[in-house]
Design a protein around this motif. Structure first.
Motif, PDB file in Angstrom:
ATOM      1  N   THR A 278       0.822  -1.210   0.000  1.00 56.36           N
ATOM      2  CA  THR A 278       0.000   0.000   0.000  1.00 56.36           C
ATOM      3  C   THR A 278       0.853   1.255   0.000  1.00 56.36           C
ATOM      4  O   THR A 278       0.463   2.275  -0.577  1.00 56.36           O
ATOM      5  CB  THR A 278      -0.926  -0.003   1.222  1.00 56.36           C
ATOM      6  OG1 THR A 278      -0.135  -0.179   2.414  1.00 56.36           O
ATOM      7  CG2 THR A 278      -1.948  -1.124   1.125  1.00 56.36           C
TER       8      THR A 278
ATOM      9  N   ASP B 195       1.753   1.916  -3.505  1.00 53.75           N
ATOM     10  CA  ASP B 195       0.590   2.343  -4.285  1.00 53.75           C
ATOM     11  C   ASP B 195       0.410   3.856  -4.218  1.00 53.75           C
ATOM     12  O   ASP B 195       0.126   4.514  -5.222  1.00 53.75           O
ATOM     13  CB  ASP B 195      -0.679   1.649  -3.775  1.00 53.75           C
ATOM     14  CG  ASP B 195      -0.739   0.181  -4.178  1.00 53.75           C
ATOM     15  OD1 ASP B 195       0.026  -0.197  -5.086  1.00 53.75           O
ATOM     16  OD2 ASP B 195      -1.524  -0.566  -3.567  1.00 53.75           O
ATOM     17  N   ARG B 196       0.583   4.430  -3.028  1.00 49.82           N
ATOM     18  CA  ARG B 196       0.407   5.879  -2.867  1.00 49.82           C
ATOM     19  C   ARG B 196       1.473   6.647  -3.649  1.00 49.82           C
ATOM     20  O   ARG B 196       1.185   7.663  -4.276  1.00 49.82           O
ATOM     21  CB  ARG B 196       0.477   6.249  -1.378  1.00 49.82           C
ATOM     22  CG  ARG B 196      -0.764   5.829  -0.596  1.00 49.82           C
ATOM     23  CD  ARG B 196      -0.800   6.496   0.767  1.00 49.82           C
ATOM     24  NE  ARG B 196       0.278   6.047   1.634  1.00 49.82           N
ATOM     25  CZ  ARG B 196       0.196   5.011   2.450  1.00 49.82           C
ATOM     26  NH1 ARG B 196      -0.922   4.294   2.492  1.00 49.82           N
ATOM     27  NH2 ARG B 196       1.204   4.675   3.225  1.00 49.82           N
TER      28      ARG B 196
ATOM     29  N   ARG C 180       3.158   5.517  -6.308  1.00 48.23           N
ATOM     30  CA  ARG C 180       2.956   5.320  -7.751  1.00 48.23           C
ATOM     31  C   ARG C 180       1.804   6.170  -8.273  1.00 48.23           C
ATOM     32  O   ARG C 180       1.856   6.674  -9.393  1.00 48.23           O
ATOM     33  CB  ARG C 180       2.699   3.840  -8.049  1.00 48.23           C
ATOM     34  CG  ARG C 180       3.960   3.003  -8.134  1.00 48.23           C
ATOM     35  CD  ARG C 180       3.665   1.666  -8.778  1.00 48.23           C
ATOM     36  NE  ARG C 180       2.791   0.864  -7.937  1.00 48.23           N
ATOM     37  CZ  ARG C 180       3.207  -0.151  -7.165  1.00 48.23           C
ATOM     38  NH1 ARG C 180       4.491  -0.446  -7.131  1.00 48.23           N
ATOM     39  NH2 ARG C 180       2.355  -0.849  -6.441  1.00 48.23           N
ATOM     40  N   SER C 181       0.766   6.314  -7.488  1.00 42.37           N
ATOM     41  CA  SER C 181      -0.391   7.086  -7.952  1.00 42.37           C
ATOM     42  C   SER C 181      -0.022   8.558  -8.165  1.00 42.37           C
ATOM     43  O   SER C 181      -0.596   9.232  -9.028  1.00 42.37           O
ATOM     44  CB  SER C 181      -1.539   6.971  -6.946  1.00 42.37           C
ATOM     45  OG  SER C 181      -1.183   7.569  -5.704  1.00 42.37           O
ATOM     46  N   TYR C 182       0.926   9.045  -7.418  1.00 42.84           N
ATOM     47  CA  TYR C 182       1.370  10.437  -7.564  1.00 42.84           C
ATOM     48  C   TYR C 182       2.445  10.552  -8.646  1.00 42.84           C
ATOM     49  O   TYR C 182       2.520  11.551  -9.370  1.00 42.84           O
ATOM     50  CB  TYR C 182       1.923  10.939  -6.224  1.00 42.84           C
ATOM     51  CG  TYR C 182       1.920  12.448  -6.047  1.00 42.84           C
ATOM     52  CD1 TYR C 182       1.001  13.073  -5.211  1.00 42.84           C
ATOM     53  CD2 TYR C 182       2.838  13.250  -6.717  1.00 42.84           C
ATOM     54  CE1 TYR C 182       0.995  14.446  -5.037  1.00 42.84           C
ATOM     55  CE2 TYR C 182       2.840  14.628  -6.562  1.00 42.84           C
ATOM     56  CZ  TYR C 182       1.928  15.220  -5.722  1.00 42.84           C
ATOM     57  OH  TYR C 182       1.934  16.575  -5.560  1.00 42.84           O
TER      58      TYR C 182
END
Length: 366
Positions: free
Chosen positions: A250, A253-254, A256-258
């Protein structure tokens, strides 16, 4: 020198050859007298061994430069180890690239080749790309060993656990790439090889207890204990990222999303949202790292992989978070080897094999 009384003449001969070869390898060039003194052998013995090494191409006499100063009297003979007598290759087979480096017997790069590949590419196509890259990089070089780094848990040249590449689990990678080759093919996990590379040429030189943290599209750990890579019983040492409870999935994930580069650029610009994401990421990252550090008690933690480009922005935050969790402070640095790290580690793996053949004497059988 190891002196034997009686015993196996072939073993004594091998001990003497190794003694001369080690002294030659450790220097740029030596006079014959220096070679005798360094090997602690008799002049006739060294003379015979040097002649044999010259015939094998491993040593040569260094001739005076034609335009150099002319010494008074008869010049001393000088000899050198010939690193160009053979070559090694290290290849990194990953989700997005295949990179092959070729070096001489001292580990100096003489050739390279790479190809971009797709994460969804089939195993057959990825292997074909790897063979083509190896062929381009090694053309014209006489290989003595090939090291291979790739994702997954590796045991005896086979990928026993892998979920990042299609059809990769169960692949006999050593057999696939070694078929028809007259030299050994050695396979290891990419993070563990990156750890070797950092110890050889990177931030962990001269450090014997190291945790290497590969942080990119996934997070994995390599462990160096007593200057030696720790693999574990099944080859899975350091694979703590598989524990979902650690929070590494997780956390990534944060980021990569940015977008990693955009994220750290925003932190540098003072963006509070970006700073909050990085703080949370480092906190999650530190939990697993702290567990590993408390187990191994290393001198150094090295951050490698794509996120190592964040440099001190990441290192300083991780260092501060670890200080809160650990019994003792630990040094944290970022990798200086970039995308060549895994391929360099694969070269080091191959070089270890060749150096064992050149410089280690097996004990005589009882």
């Amino acid at each position: 020198m190891v002196k034997l009384s009686g015993g196996d003449p072939a073993l004594l001969r091998r001990l003497n050859v190794v003694a001369v070869l080690r002294v030659l390898h450790a220097a740029d060039e030596l006079t014959f007298t220096e070679l005798v003194r360094g090997s602690q052998l008799s002049r006739p013995t060294v003379e015979e061994i040097v002649s044999d090494l010259e015939q094998q191409g491993l040593a040569e006499e260094v001739r005076p430069a034609p335009d150099g100063p002319r010494p008074v009297g008869r010049p001393a003979k000088r000899y050198r180890f010939r690193p160009e007598a053979g070559h090694l290759a290290g290849v990194d087979i990953g989700p997005h690239k295949v990179l092959c480096l070729v070096t001489d017997l001292r580990g100096d790069i003489v050739s390279s080749a790479r190809a971009e590949v797709d994460p969804e590419m089939s195993a057959a196509d990825r292997l074909a790309a790897a063979r083509e890259v190896i062929e381009r990089a090694t053309r014209g070089h006489r290989l003595r060993a090939l090291g291979v780094g790739t994702t997954g848990v590796i045991s005896e040249g086979k990928v026993v656990v892998s979920d990042r590449l299609p059809d990769w689990q169960g692949l006999d990678l050593a057999g696939e790439l070694g078929s028809g080759r007259p030299y050994p093919v050695l396979v290891a996990n990419d993070t563990k090889l990156a750890t070797l590379a950092e110890h050889w040429r990177g931030a962990a030189r001269s450090v014997s207890e190291v945790i290497y943290l590969m942080v990119g599209r996934s997070i994995s750990v390599g462990v160096l204990i007593g200057g030696r890579l720790h693999l574990g019983y099944n080859g899975g040492a350091g694979e703590i990222g598989v524990l979902r409870e650690v929070g590494w999935y997780t956390a990534l994930d944060r980021v990569r999303s940015y977008g990693p580069e955009r994220l750290f650029a925003a932190v540098r610009a003072g963006d509070p949202e970006a700073a909050t994401i990085v703080t949370a990421f480092v906190k999650d990252l530190a939990t697993g790292v702290a567990a590993t550090v408390l187990t191994v008690d290393p001198q150094l933690v090295v951050i490698g992989g794509g996120l190592s480009r964040a440099g001190q922005q990441l290192a300083e935050r991780l260092r501060a978070e670890l200080a809160r969790l650990l019994l003792f402070p630990v040094q944290v640095e970022t990798s200086i080897l970039g995308e060549e790290c895994v391929a360099l580690g694969a070269v080091r793996l191959a070089l270890d094999q060749v150096e064992a053949e050149l410089f280690i004497v097996e004990e005589a059988r009882r």
